[in-house]
Design a protein around this motif. Structure first.
Motif, PDB file in Angstrom:
ATOM      1  N   GLU A  16       0.815  -1.212   0.000  1.00 25.59           N
ATOM      2  CA  GLU A  16       0.000   0.000   0.000  1.00 25.59           C
ATOM      3  C   GLU A  16       0.849   1.262   0.000  1.00 25.59           C
ATOM      4  OE1 GLU A  16      -2.489  -0.444   3.394  1.00 25.59           O
ATOM      5  OE2 GLU A  16      -3.746  -2.011   2.472  1.00 25.59           O
ATOM      6  N   ARG A  17       2.014   1.231   0.657  1.00 26.55           N
ATOM      7  CA  ARG A  17       2.851   2.430   0.693  1.00 26.55           C
ATOM      8  C   ARG A  17       3.911   2.443  -0.413  1.00 26.55           C
ATOM      9  NH1 ARG A  17       7.730   2.775   3.398  1.00 26.55           N
ATOM     10  NH2 ARG A  17       8.586   0.833   4.205  1.00 26.55           N
ATOM     11  N   GLY A  18       3.814   1.464  -1.333  1.00 25.58           N
ATOM     12  CA  GLY A  18       4.685   1.465  -2.502  1.00 25.58           C
ATOM     13  C   GLY A  18       6.074   0.919  -2.273  1.00 25.58           C
ATOM     14  N   ALA A  19       6.301   0.235  -1.150  1.00 24.00           N
ATOM     15  CA  ALA A  19       7.630  -0.292  -0.846  1.00 24.00           C
ATOM     16  C   ALA A  19       7.793  -1.746  -1.267  1.00 24.00           C
ATOM     17  CB  ALA A  19       7.908  -0.164   0.655  1.00 24.00           C
ATOM     18  N   PHE A  20       6.706  -2.375  -1.732  1.00 24.01           N
ATOM     19  CA  PHE A  20       6.775  -3.771  -2.147  1.00 24.01           C
ATOM     20  C   PHE A  20       5.817  -3.965  -3.309  1.00 24.01           C
ATOM     21  CE2 PHE A  20       6.522  -8.400  -1.832  1.00 24.01           C
ATOM     22  CZ  PHE A  20       7.824  -8.720  -1.460  1.00 24.01           C
ATOM     23  N   ARG A  21       6.258  -4.740  -4.310  1.00 23.25           N
ATOM     24  CA  ARG A  21       5.447  -4.929  -5.515  1.00 23.25           C
ATOM     25  C   ARG A  21       4.215  -5.783  -5.222  1.00 23.25           C
ATOM     26  NH1 ARG A  21       8.131  -4.533 -10.873  1.00 23.25           N
ATOM     27  NH2 ARG A  21       6.537  -6.041 -11.504  1.00 23.25           N
ATOM     28  N   GLU A  22       3.067  -5.321  -5.702  1.00 30.06           N
ATOM     29  CA  GLU A  22       1.834  -6.048  -5.467  1.00 30.06           C
ATOM     30  C   GLU A  22       1.850  -7.400  -6.160  1.00 30.06           C
ATOM     31  OE1 GLU A  22      -2.816  -4.822  -5.431  1.00 30.06           O
ATOM     32  OE2 GLU A  22      -1.853  -4.725  -7.402  1.00 30.06           O
ATOM     33  N   ASP A  23       2.356  -7.454  -7.412  1.00 34.09           N
ATOM     34  CA  ASP A  23       2.352  -8.728  -8.128  1.00 34.09           C
ATOM     35  C   ASP A  23       3.250  -9.751  -7.447  1.00 34.09           C
ATOM     36  OD1 ASP A  23       4.666  -7.369  -8.798  1.00 34.09           O
ATOM     37  OD2 ASP A  23       4.411  -7.542 -10.963  1.00 34.09           O
ATOM     38  N   LEU A  24       4.370  -9.302  -6.892  1.00 31.77           N
ATOM     39  CA  LEU A  24       5.251 -10.224  -6.177  1.00 31.77           C
ATOM     40  C   LEU A  24       4.587 -10.698  -4.883  1.00 31.77           C
ATOM     41  CD1 LEU A  24       7.903 -11.702  -5.743  1.00 31.77           C
ATOM     42  CD2 LEU A  24       8.875  -9.585  -4.831  1.00 31.77           C
ATOM     43  N   TYR A  25       3.903  -9.788  -4.198  1.00 28.26           N
ATOM     44  CA  TYR A  25       3.218 -10.163  -2.955  1.00 28.26           C
ATOM     45  C   TYR A  25       2.208 -11.277  -3.209  1.00 28.26           C
ATOM     46  CZ  TYR A  25      -0.084  -9.980   0.918  1.00 28.26           C
ATOM     47  OH  TYR A  25      -0.912 -10.324   1.952  1.00 28.26           O
ATOM     48  N   PHE A  26       1.385 -11.126  -4.238  1.00 25.59           N
ATOM     49  CA  PHE A  26       0.368 -12.137  -4.508  1.00 25.59           C
ATOM     50  C   PHE A  26       0.976 -13.420  -5.065  1.00 25.59           C
ATOM     51  CE2 PHE A  26      -2.564  -8.538  -4.197  1.00 25.59           C
ATOM     52  CZ  PHE A  26      -3.511  -9.102  -3.362  1.00 25.59           C
ATOM     53  N   ARG A  27       2.101 -13.298  -5.766  1.00 25.08           N
ATOM     54  CA  ARG A  27       2.759 -14.512  -6.271  1.00 25.08           C
ATOM     55  C   ARG A  27       3.370 -15.308  -5.127  1.00 25.08           C
ATOM     56  NH1 ARG A  27       3.669 -18.642  -7.480  1.00 25.08           N
ATOM     57  NH2 ARG A  27       4.569 -19.570  -9.355  1.00 25.08           N
ATOM     58  N   LEU A  28       3.859 -14.609  -4.108  1.00 26.46           N
ATOM     59  CA  LEU A  28       4.459 -15.284  -2.960  1.00 26.46           C
ATOM     60  C   LEU A  28       3.414 -15.877  -2.023  1.00 26.46           C
ATOM     61  CD1 LEU A  28       7.232 -12.698  -2.090  1.00 26.46           C
ATOM     62  CD2 LEU A  28       7.650 -15.109  -2.570  1.00 26.46           C
ATOM     63  N   SER A  29       2.328 -15.144  -1.835  1.00 23.06           N
ATOM     64  CA  SER A  29       1.366 -15.557  -0.807  1.00 23.06           C
ATOM     65  C   SER A  29       0.311 -16.503  -1.359  1.00 23.06           C
ATOM     66  CB  SER A  29       0.714 -14.333  -0.163  1.00 23.06           C
ATOM     67  OG  SER A  29       0.096 -13.500  -1.126  1.00 23.06           O
ATOM     68  N   VAL A  30       0.757 -17.543  -2.057  1.00 20.53           N
ATOM     69  CA  VAL A  30      -0.157 -18.625  -2.423  1.00 20.53           C
ATOM     70  C   VAL A  30      -0.755 -19.188  -1.132  1.00 20.53           C
ATOM     71  CG1 VAL A  30      -0.337 -20.910  -3.462  1.00 20.53           C
ATOM     72  CG2 VAL A  30       1.088 -19.145  -4.532  1.00 20.53           C
ATOM     73  N   VAL A  31       0.099 -19.389  -0.134  1.00 17.90           N
ATOM     74  CA  VAL A  31      -0.346 -19.687   1.229  1.00 17.90           C
ATOM     75  C   VAL A  31       0.321 -18.663   2.140  1.00 17.90           C
ATOM     76  CG1 VAL A  31      -0.364 -21.357   3.109  1.00 17.90           C
ATOM     77  CG2 VAL A  31      -0.601 -22.148   0.738  1.00 17.90           C
TER      78      VAL A  31
END
Length: 450
Positions: free
Chosen positions: A276-291
């Motif tokens: 949300e604050r732009g310090a981490f990529r959203e696409d990477l976050y969702f790719r990592l958090s499968v679980v």
């Protein structure tokens, strides 16, 4: 606590045309991949489909929180299409018809109730706990460990994220293969890229020979990326590429190298807030958090403390050929009522310190005094040096040097005590380089406190 939300998405993707017409894939998670490679969710044989062709992932609108689905092309040769439009990345609706090359696909997501039974035992691999949050976590680990799912572990410092990652690896089909840990918070920013991805000879000043990175060295096994929230934004697309294409490009290399591995990542930061604050990529976050797993702090599972105390006492005494002492009921009450801001790591360090400083013998009891002042409150800041310590035979310059050294030593001792000997956490809190903190520890003979 397993944080995959109280509901899980069941994603259905079906081929409508081509040699695989009628083939359907159903996955119970928030991401689905298509391509020719066997590790894709929907494997297609059509000649216009690339090895890893496209991905569909769930995201949330940062303003409204509304669920949305994003279609992404993974560098395919013949393109990904929404209608007749070739797209690199585009939002799609449930029921959308899209194309991978010339193959039409139908996409249907549906939310389903999701529940995992609690684990019946107070242990799972190296993890210990009988509280409900921990048995729920163990139940989730038992379900996901045998899969190839990418896992994101979040929790406060000292909660045991590394042990959770190791438990997943040990219960997986890759248990006999390599297991590697890369701590993004412990490696200098200019070295982390080489540490993860490797480099070719001559790629930069000091690169005197080719070096394989952690992803290559760990191929076939599991890699645990700790403190992922510390990874710089400009390196995050390279990590996303490894996750999507299962290939890594060394610094200075012309061609990528295929890798076969499972990725587990952890962060003490709340990554969706970092998104949300732009310090981490959203696409990477969702790719990592499968679980997505969140480990509860020790203060929220006090009923686990007696089990942990017993385990740590046996562990400390066994390695030193000591007979484990007993814990008085008053002491155990104080231990279970303490907040333990450093979580399980702080409890373990306190047990070890109490045993070693008390010189326990068979039949002894450990009283609360053996743990003071740690259990009675936070470590005090280093106070001013008494004027009684001044030596009149020393010059001002010599006195000043001695005073600064004493304050420096007191500060480093206090800093480490406040972070339970965790050098990475202490260096971050003090905003100093980790290597400089190591240098100070060596200077003052404090290495054994880390």
């Amino acid at each position: 606590m397993a944080e995959t939300e109280p509901n899980l998405w069941r994603l259905t993707l079906s081929a409508r045309t081509g040699p695989d017409a009628g083939k359907t894939c159903v996955v119970e998670r928030d991401i689905i991949t298509v391509g020719k490679f066997s590790d894709c969710d929907l494997v297609l044989s059509d000649s216009t489909v690339s090895r890893r062709h496209l991905r569909i992932a769930r995201t949330k609108d940062p303003t409204t929180g509304e669920v949305r689905w994003v279609l992404s092309d993974l560098g395919s040769t013949n393109g990904t299409f929404l209608g007749e439009t070739r797209v690199q990345e585009a939002p799609i609706e449930a029921g959308a018809v899209l194309k991978a090359g010339k193959v039409e696909l139908a996409f249907t997501p549906e939310r389903q109730a999701f529940a995992v039974p609690e684990w019946p035992e107070p242990r799972f691999g190296p993890l210990i706990g009988k509280s409900r949050p921990m048995r729920e976590l163990f139940g989730m680990l038992a379900r996901i460990a045998p899969t190839e799912a990418t896992v994101l572990i979040q929790g406060d410092t000292g909660t045991g994220k590394g042990l959770v990652a190791k438990a997943i690896h040990q219960a997986s089909a890759r248990a006999s293969k390599a297991y590697m840990v890369v701590d993004c918070g412990a490696v200098q920013r200019q070295l982390i890229e080489s540490e993860l991805f490797g480099h070719e000879k001559g790629a930069f000043t000091g690169a005197y020979q080719r070096r394989q990175g952690a992803f290559e060295l760990c191929s076939g096994g599991t890699i645990f990326i700790d403190e992922l929230g510390e990874l710089e934004l400009d390196l995050q697309p390279k990590l996303l590429r490894v996750l999507d294409a299962r290939e890594v490009r060394r610094i200075g290399a012309a061609q990528p190298t295929p890798v076969d591995l499972r990725v587990i990542a952890a962060s003490r930061r709340t990554l969706h807030r970092e998104v949300e604050r732009g310090a981490f990529r959203e696409d990477l976050y969702f790719r990592l958090s499968v679980v997505n797993l969140t480990i509860p702090p020790l203060k929220d599972r006090a009923e686990d403390i007696p089990l942990l105390v017993e385990h740590f006492l046996e562990e400390v005494c066994r390695t030193r050929n000591l007979t484990p002492p007993r814990i008085s009921s008053a002491t155990m009450d104080r231990l279970t009522s303490h907040d333990w801001p450093g979580n399980v790591r702080e409890l373990k360090n306190s047990i070890e310190r109490a045993v070693l400083l008390s010189a326990v013998k068979a039949g002894d009891k450990l009283e609360i005094g053996a743990f003071a002042p740690r259990v009675d409150g936070a470590p005090k800041s280093p106070g001013p040096t008494s004027t009684d310590s001044f030596d009149p035979s020393l010059s001002f310059s010599e006195s000043k040097e001695r005073f600064v050294d004493a304050r420096e030593r007191a500060y480093v001792t206090w800093l480490l005590a406040g972070h339970d000997g965790n050098i990475s956490a202490a260096a971050r809190a003090a905003q100093m380089d980790r290597k400089y903190l190591h240098k100070l520890l060596k200077k003052h003979g404090l290495e054994d406190q880390a």
